[in-house]
Design an enzyme around this catalytic site. Structure first.
Site, short mmCIF file in Angstrom:
data_model
loop_
_atom_site.label_atom_id
_atom_site.label_comp_id
_atom_site.label_asym_id
_atom_site.label_seq_id
_atom_site.Cartn_x
_atom_site.Cartn_y
_atom_site.Cartn_z
N LYS A 13 7.96 -9.65 40.21
CA LYS A 13 8.17 -11.06 39.84
C LYS A 13 9.37 -11.67 40.55
O LYS A 13 9.29 -12.78 41.07
CB LYS A 13 8.37 -11.18 38.32
CG LYS A 13 7.17 -10.76 37.48
CD LYS A 13 7.36 -11.11 36.01
CE LYS A 13 8.51 -10.39 35.33
NZ LYS A 13 8.31 -8.92 35.19
N ARG A 89 7.33 -14.19 27.25
CA ARG A 89 6.98 -12.79 27.05
C ARG A 89 6.26 -12.54 25.74
O ARG A 89 5.88 -11.41 25.45
CB ARG A 89 8.26 -11.94 27.09
CG ARG A 89 8.60 -11.43 28.49
CD ARG A 89 9.96 -10.76 28.39
NE ARG A 89 10.13 -9.65 29.28
CZ ARG A 89 10.79 -9.72 30.44
NH1 ARG A 89 11.26 -10.85 30.88
NH2 ARG A 89 10.97 -8.63 31.17
N ARG A 128 14.29 1.45 41.92
CA ARG A 128 15.23 0.33 41.79
C ARG A 128 16.49 0.79 41.05
O ARG A 128 17.60 0.38 41.38
CB ARG A 128 14.56 -0.83 41.04
CG ARG A 128 15.40 -2.08 41.03
CD ARG A 128 14.66 -3.25 40.43
NE ARG A 128 14.60 -3.17 38.98
CZ ARG A 128 13.92 -4.02 38.21
NH1 ARG A 128 13.23 -5.01 38.76
NH2 ARG A 128 13.91 -3.90 36.90
N ARG A 134 21.29 -1.48 36.75
CA ARG A 134 20.79 -2.03 35.48
C ARG A 134 20.71 -0.95 34.41
O ARG A 134 20.21 0.14 34.67
CB ARG A 134 19.40 -2.67 35.69
CG ARG A 134 19.49 -4.04 36.30
CD ARG A 134 18.14 -4.64 36.57
NE ARG A 134 17.25 -4.69 35.40
CZ ARG A 134 16.21 -5.50 35.28
NH1 ARG A 134 15.93 -6.35 36.26
NH2 ARG A 134 15.44 -5.46 34.22
N ARG A 145 10.06 -0.30 27.83
CA ARG A 145 9.78 -1.65 28.34
C ARG A 145 8.28 -1.81 28.63
O ARG A 145 7.71 -2.88 28.42
CB ARG A 145 10.59 -1.92 29.61
CG ARG A 145 12.06 -2.16 29.31
CD ARG A 145 12.93 -1.91 30.50
NE ARG A 145 12.77 -2.90 31.55
CZ ARG A 145 13.09 -2.69 32.82
NH1 ARG A 145 13.58 -1.52 33.21
NH2 ARG A 145 12.92 -3.64 33.70
P1 AMP Z 1 13.76 -8.76 33.34
O1 AMP Z 1 14.92 -8.97 34.25
O2 AMP Z 1 12.80 -9.93 33.34
O3 AMP Z 1 13.07 -7.44 33.56
O4 AMP Z 1 14.34 -8.72 31.85
C1 AMP Z 1 15.24 -7.70 31.44
C2 AMP Z 1 15.39 -7.71 29.95
O5 AMP Z 1 15.91 -8.96 29.50
C3 AMP Z 1 14.10 -7.53 29.15
O6 AMP Z 1 13.73 -6.16 29.02
C4 AMP Z 1 14.49 -8.16 27.82
O7 AMP Z 1 15.33 -7.29 27.07
C5 AMP Z 1 15.35 -9.34 28.26
N1 AMP Z 1 14.51 -10.54 28.48
C6 AMP Z 1 14.28 -11.20 29.65
N2 AMP Z 1 13.47 -12.24 29.47
C7 AMP Z 1 13.14 -12.26 28.16
C8 AMP Z 1 12.30 -13.06 27.36
N3 AMP Z 1 11.60 -14.08 27.88
N4 AMP Z 1 12.21 -12.76 26.03
C9 AMP Z 1 12.90 -11.75 25.48
N5 AMP Z 1 13.68 -10.93 26.18
C10 AMP Z 1 13.81 -11.17 27.52
#
Ligand code: AMP
Length: 192
Positions: A13, A89, A128, A134, A145
């Site tokens: 993404k 999400r 990654r 991270r 996840r």
């Molecule tokens: P990402 O960078 O999109 O993989 O997001 C990393 C983490 O941020 C996720 O595993 C969630 O803990 C949190 N997160 C990101 N976007 C959302 C969202 N739209 N709703 C809830 N948690 C989020």
């Protein structure tokens, strides 16, 4: 145009959002990046976010929706079009996104779903994790996840399919080939 780039963790993404921004100049909102910036700054919100992110759990809907509302308000240029990366999400977030966009005179045009096999997702995320720094790119949290994705986020696929907004894109292969496919579905919707 308002575009959601949709897909599991590790589906590409972020990479494909960056290419979309380069091509079309929309405003990019990665909710994960927004939260990580708060963590890096050591804010109260960052502390709350970290307690969920490090466990591979989602931030509660209402909090996440408020954060997105604030980001949109702080960036009026987003009214011209946004690439949403990592939001929505949950079905509740999807409903809220409709309201947030409608409030600003817009609507969601297209959901680009990057479809990648689970084995490949795990391999990408582990790789990654070697450089990302991270807290959630480790085997235990990756599994969590992916569970969260399958249970809470994947139902959005049907939700958007019913609305005729979901465009599946095969998310394996070269970054350029995947982007070429994304561009063709975006162009299709731009000409509607
Ligand atoms: P990402 O960078 O999109 O993989 O997001 C990393 C983490 O941020 C996720 O595993 C969630 O803990 C949190 N997160 C990101 N976007 C959302 C969202 N739209 N709703 C809830 N948690 C989020």
């Amino acid at each position: 145009m308002n575009i959601v780039i949709f897909g599991a963790p590790g589906s590409g993404k972020g990479t494909q959002s960056a290419l979309l921004i380069e091509e079309y100049g929309y405003y990019h909102i990665s909710t994960g990046d927004v939260l990580r910036a708060q963590i890096a700054q050591g804010t109260e919100l960052g502390k709350i976010a970290d307690s969920y992110i490090s466990k591979g759990q989602l931030i509660p809907d209402e909090l996440m929706i408020d954060i997105l509302d604030d980001v949109l308000s702080a960036h009026p240029e987003s009214a011209k079009g946004v690439v949403f990366d990592g939001f929505p999400r949950t079905i509740h977030q999807a409903d809220a996104l409709d309201v947030l966009l409608e409030k600003r005179g817009g609507k969601l045009d297209i959901v680009v779903g990057l479809e990648v096999e689970e084995e490949e997702l795990i391999e990408r995320l582990i790789n990654r994790g070697k450089t990302s720094g991270r807290s959630d790119d480790n085997m235990e949290t990756i599994k969590k996840r992916l569970d969260v994705y399958n249970n809470q986020t994947n139902p959005l696929r049907d939700h958007y399919m019913e609305q005729g907004k979901y465009e599946a894109v095969h998310g394996m292969g070269s970054i350029e080939d995947i982007f070429a496919n994304i561009k063709s579905v975006v162009e299709k919707h731009r000409s509607l």
